[in-house]
Design an enzyme around this catalytic site. Structure first.
Site, short mmCIF file in Angstrom:
data_model
loop_
_atom_site.label_atom_id
_atom_site.label_comp_id
_atom_site.label_asym_id
_atom_site.label_seq_id
_atom_site.Cartn_x
_atom_site.Cartn_y
_atom_site.Cartn_z
N ASP A 89 0.84 -1.21 0.00
CA ASP A 89 0.00 0.00 0.00
C ASP A 89 0.87 1.26 0.00
O ASP A 89 1.77 1.39 0.81
CB ASP A 89 -0.90 -0.01 1.24
CG ASP A 89 -1.81 1.21 1.30
OD1 ASP A 89 -2.97 1.09 0.87
OD2 ASP A 89 -1.36 2.28 1.77
N TYR A 94 2.27 10.29 0.01
CA TYR A 94 3.37 9.75 0.80
C TYR A 94 4.73 10.14 0.21
O TYR A 94 5.75 10.08 0.90
CB TYR A 94 3.31 8.22 0.87
CG TYR A 94 2.09 7.65 1.53
CD1 TYR A 94 1.14 8.45 2.16
CD2 TYR A 94 1.87 6.27 1.51
CE1 TYR A 94 0.01 7.90 2.75
CE2 TYR A 94 0.75 5.71 2.12
CZ TYR A 94 -0.19 6.53 2.72
OH TYR A 94 -1.30 5.97 3.30
N LYS A 119 -3.24 5.80 -4.05
CA LYS A 119 -4.38 6.66 -3.74
C LYS A 119 -4.29 8.01 -4.45
O LYS A 119 -3.20 8.57 -4.60
CB LYS A 119 -4.47 6.88 -2.23
CG LYS A 119 -4.40 5.60 -1.42
CD LYS A 119 -4.43 5.89 0.08
CE LYS A 119 -4.08 4.65 0.87
NZ LYS A 119 -2.63 4.34 0.85
N HIS A 152 -8.21 9.24 -1.74
CA HIS A 152 -7.55 9.29 -0.43
C HIS A 152 -8.37 10.06 0.60
O HIS A 152 -8.45 9.65 1.76
CB HIS A 152 -6.17 9.93 -0.58
CG HIS A 152 -5.21 9.52 0.48
ND1 HIS A 152 -3.85 9.49 0.29
CD2 HIS A 152 -5.39 9.10 1.75
CE1 HIS A 152 -3.25 9.07 1.38
NE2 HIS A 152 -4.16 8.85 2.29
#
Length: 313
Positions: A89, A94, A119, A152
């Site tokens: 994931d 990120y 996401k 997200h």
């Protein structure tokens, strides 16, 4: 999504080093070749799959990458895949999709054996932006398709984003689509116009915030709950919680393993994260014991019914 080093986090490594079981794990993984010798390229970890509402199978336990970056992220992903994880994931926000992609390549595993999730971030909300954001994610990951793509956060033009994702899904560029951090009202709104039902809602779920109402609603709609921060990142002393500690001693397990087993027995997909080989391996060893009814009821009583990550509310 969570904070890497919250002020009230109790170090899992420091705590585990003071336990017999952890001592075994940490001493074992002082031998660099042990991981390669104890597992093979096949999923010997025995992670069960769940069948999503579109028929696609997804591992119920995976590897999260929030807070990991650069070479540490790349190596951690490669180590996780070698250990037996197949669900990986990540997310645009990120900032590590490229490192995740390199880790996947470093592992040498057949892409078809993996289940990769990313996401769509708020900046890419809307029909056209979502399609561009998705293509950027594929490029960074060096992949031809995603197994799962999530909105997200329910911000901006969610309807436009979902339409774009539905088209990408129908075109075979994404095997399944879902959402993250949607509350009940936002989920209900999306379902009012969605042609393709989301397969998961990835939300904060752990012993201190059990999200029972959301869990029940998702179950009613045949949508899986997926837990980010399944350990609450150690906040509020989760790794030293007396109830979890006593249950762990009962089965000769760690509190982390008990926490993950609790998620598993509720049918919740979990994506714990670590950059430590010992923890990566430890988190897989949850399928050789079962919490009894008394254990489940005791953990249910730990619910504070409030987020442990107010900064993300």
């Amino acid at each position: 999504m969570n904070s890497e080093n919250p002020k009230n986090e109790i170090s899992r490594r420091r705590f585990l080093q003071n336990t017999t079981a952890a001592g075994i794990y940490l001493s074992m993984f002082g031998m660099p070749d042990l991981l390669a010798n104890t597992v093979t390229d096949k999923n010997t970890a025995g992670i069960p799959d769940v069948k999503l509402n579109n028929g696609v199978k997804m591992p119920i336990l995976g590897f999260g990458t929030y807070g990991l970056s650069g070479e540490v992220c790349q190596q951690s992903v490669a180590d996780a895949i070698t250990a037996g994880y197949r669900l990986i994931d990540t997310a645009k926000v990120y900032g590590n999709e490229e490192a995740v992609g390199r880790g996947i390549k470093q592992s040498g595993i057949d892409r078809k054996k993996l289940f990769v999730t990313s996401k769509l971030w708020v900046d890419d909300a809307g029909y056209e932006n979502a399609k561009k954001g998705f293509e950027e994610t594929l490029r960074k990951l060096q992949l031809d398709y995603l197994d799962l793509y999530l909105i997200h956060r329910p911000r901006g033009d969610v309807k436009g984003s979902w339409k774009a994702m539905e088209e990408l899904y129908k075109a075979g560029k994404i095997k399944a689509i879902g959402i993250s951090n949607f509350d009940q009202a936002q989920l209900t709104d999306l379902l009012s116009y969605a042609e393709v039902k989301p397969v998961v809602n990835q939300i904060e779920t752990h012993a201190y915030f059990q999200q029972t109402n959301d869990y029940n609603l998702l179950k009613k709609h045949n949508i899986y709950t997926e837990a980010w921060a399944p350990f609450a990142e150690g906040r509020n002393g989760l790794f030293t919680n007396e109830v979890l500690t006593q249950i762990a001693k009962k089965y000769n397990k760690t509190t982390a393993q008990v926490a993950l087993r609790w998620h598993f027995q509720r049918g919740i997909i979990a994506i714990p994260r670590s950059s430590q080989k010992a923890h990566i391996a430890e988190n897989l060893i949850i399928f050789d014991f079962k919490l009894d009814d008394a254990d489940m009821k005791a953990i249910a009583k730990l619910d504070l019914n409030t987020t442990q990550f107010p900064e993300w509310s």
